[in-house]
Design a protein around this motif. Structure first.
Motif: not given
Length: 243
Positions: A159-164, A166-183
């Motif tokens: 939930t994004m807060p309201a700014l001057e 700009v009204p508050g609104q919901e934001l969908y966020q999707c995250n990928l986590y990919v380790p590199d071969p070296s670790g």
């Protein structure tokens, strides 16, 4: 419509940025994304690049309608501030996307890529920890990428807060986590959008992107396959990775 139905071979378009010798991570995006030049918008203070940017922005302001110049100046200032913040947070790439949602409407998104230095651990442990450690993350899933490499994916509603102005609104966020071969490094790929009703579409989009992520340059193998010089196994792997 399938490739067999049309009789036209599918083609992979390789952006020129993929040939940057300084690249540390490679991935494929649908053609609905446009790169945002973070480096150009957040140059080092006092550098030649900063001088060129200031000159370019001055030209933009100069051609803006006189009654809109303050608005243009503020918008450009905000863009530069956001680019600087992204660089400070380790984000190395940003793209803006425009897509068709499941209901046929248009939806926009912001896609970012970051690289984090991490302490060594088995790659699967790193992927699980990364997804589980994010505040309010949900729908955590494990992925097995080409070569048996592990990765994880999670998503959440913010939930994004309201700014001057700009009204508050919901934001969908999707995250990928990919380790590199070296670790010792972790790729973090994030997609954010206000089109929360299309989150299933975006989750599937991010899972597709995950299978294209690589920490070594895949272009030589792709180009050999395109010329027909590669073994069938390599060509099949490329088709599996990039579609």
């Amino acid at each position: 419509m399938t490739q067999e139905a049309t009789g036209v071979p599918m083609r992979l378009v390789i952006d020129d940025t993929a040939r940057d010798p300084s690249s540390k991570i490679w991935y494929a995006l649908p053609d609905s994304f446009v790169d945002v030049p973070i480096d150009a918008l957040a140059p080092q203070p006092g550098s030649e690049q900063e001088v060129h940017l200031e000159q370019a922005l001055a030209l933009v302001i100069d051609v803006a309608p006189e009654d809109q110049r303050d608005r243009y100046t503020g918008a450009l200032r905000d863009v530069r501030f956001m680019a600087k913040q992204m660089r400070n947070e380790g984000i190395i790439a940003c793209s803006l996307g425009m897509h068709h949602a499941d209901d046929g409407s248009s939806a926009s998104s912001v896609f970012t890529v970051g690289l984090r230095d991490i302490g060594w651990a088995p790659a699967k442990v790193t992927a699980v920890r990364a997804a589980a450690s994010r505040e309010s993350s949900g729908n955590v899933g494990l992925l097995t990428l080409p070569g048996g490499r592990p990765a994880s994916i999670s998503d959440t509603l913010i939930t994004m807060p309201a700014l001057e102005g700009v009204p508050g609104q919901e934001l969908y966020q999707c995250n990928l986590y990919v380790p590199d071969p070296s670790g010792t490094q972790l790729g973090v790929l994030t997609l954010s959008t206000t089109a929360v009703g299309s989150r299933k579409h975006y989750r599937e989009l991010m899972e597709g992107i995950a299978y294209t992520v690589s920490f070594h340059d895949p272009l030589p193998e792709i180009e050999r396959a395109a010329r027909g010089d590669a073994a069938d196994g390599i060509a099949n792997d490329i088709a599996s990775d990039f579609g």
